[in-house]
Write an enzyme that holds these catalytic residues in place. Sequence first.
Site, PDB file in Angstrom:
ATOM      1  N   HIS A 150      46.477  82.837  30.619  1.00  0.00           N
ATOM      2  CA  HIS A 150      47.654  82.178  30.392  1.00  0.00           C
ATOM      3  C   HIS A 150      47.434  80.691  31.152  1.00  0.00           C
ATOM      4  O   HIS A 150      48.414  80.208  31.937  1.00  0.00           O
ATOM      5  CB  HIS A 150      48.781  83.106  31.261  1.00  0.00           C
ATOM      6  CG  HIS A 150      48.727  84.564  30.710  1.00  0.00           C
ATOM      7  ND1 HIS A 150      49.178  84.848  29.644  1.00  0.00           N
ATOM      8  CD2 HIS A 150      48.112  85.462  31.421  1.00  0.00           C
ATOM      9  CE1 HIS A 150      48.985  86.214  29.415  1.00  0.00           C
ATOM     10  NE2 HIS A 150      48.360  86.759  30.490  1.00  0.00           N
ATOM     11  N   ASP A 174      45.414  86.834  23.473  1.00  0.00           N
ATOM     12  CA  ASP A 174      46.460  87.524  24.326  1.00  0.00           C
ATOM     13  C   ASP A 174      47.588  88.254  23.289  1.00  0.00           C
ATOM     14  O   ASP A 174      47.928  88.934  23.284  1.00  0.00           O
ATOM     15  CB  ASP A 174      47.058  86.750  25.324  1.00  0.00           C
ATOM     16  CG  ASP A 174      48.093  87.260  26.160  1.00  0.00           C
ATOM     17  OD1 ASP A 174      47.996  88.172  26.670  1.00  0.00           O
ATOM     18  OD2 ASP A 174      49.264  86.741  26.006  1.00  0.00           O
TER      19      ASP A 174
END
Length: 155
Positions: free
Chosen positions: A123, A133
């Site tokens: 992230h 992701d």
Amino acid sequence: MSHQVHIYTDGAAKGNPGPGGYGVVMELVGTNYKKEFYEGFRLTTNNRMELLAVIIGLEKLKNPNMKVLVVSDSKYVVDAVEKRWVFGWEKIDFKAKKNPDLWMRFLKIYRKHKVDFKWVKGHNNHPQNERCDELAVMASQQAKLSVDLYYENQE
């Protein structure tokens, strides 16, 4: 020799254990060739999905002895290989270790190639990691999820 293939991976599980999935982006270095793979499971863990993503990426390679860079945000996977823990686990037949089924499957395919690992922070706006992701989360949210038989039989 430089890497021939880059494999980006990520895993996800909501609930941990819970519904989960993996995402893989493979790129052939020096070309525009790119492939994506993903699958969701009804009950699994994040670590299982992180490791399965790497396994699937390596299993998709068509030729042996490829020079591969695996990029993952999983310390669990990257450290286990880079710090050589998994080879010690193998010597004790993975006794008291989690995910022995996947680690054995990993070692089988890992030994067919020349694999380097690179850890990236998750992230953190790494384009391929973010895409993996997205794939993993999307896979975990599908209406029809696969069964992680080994995991569910251990419960």
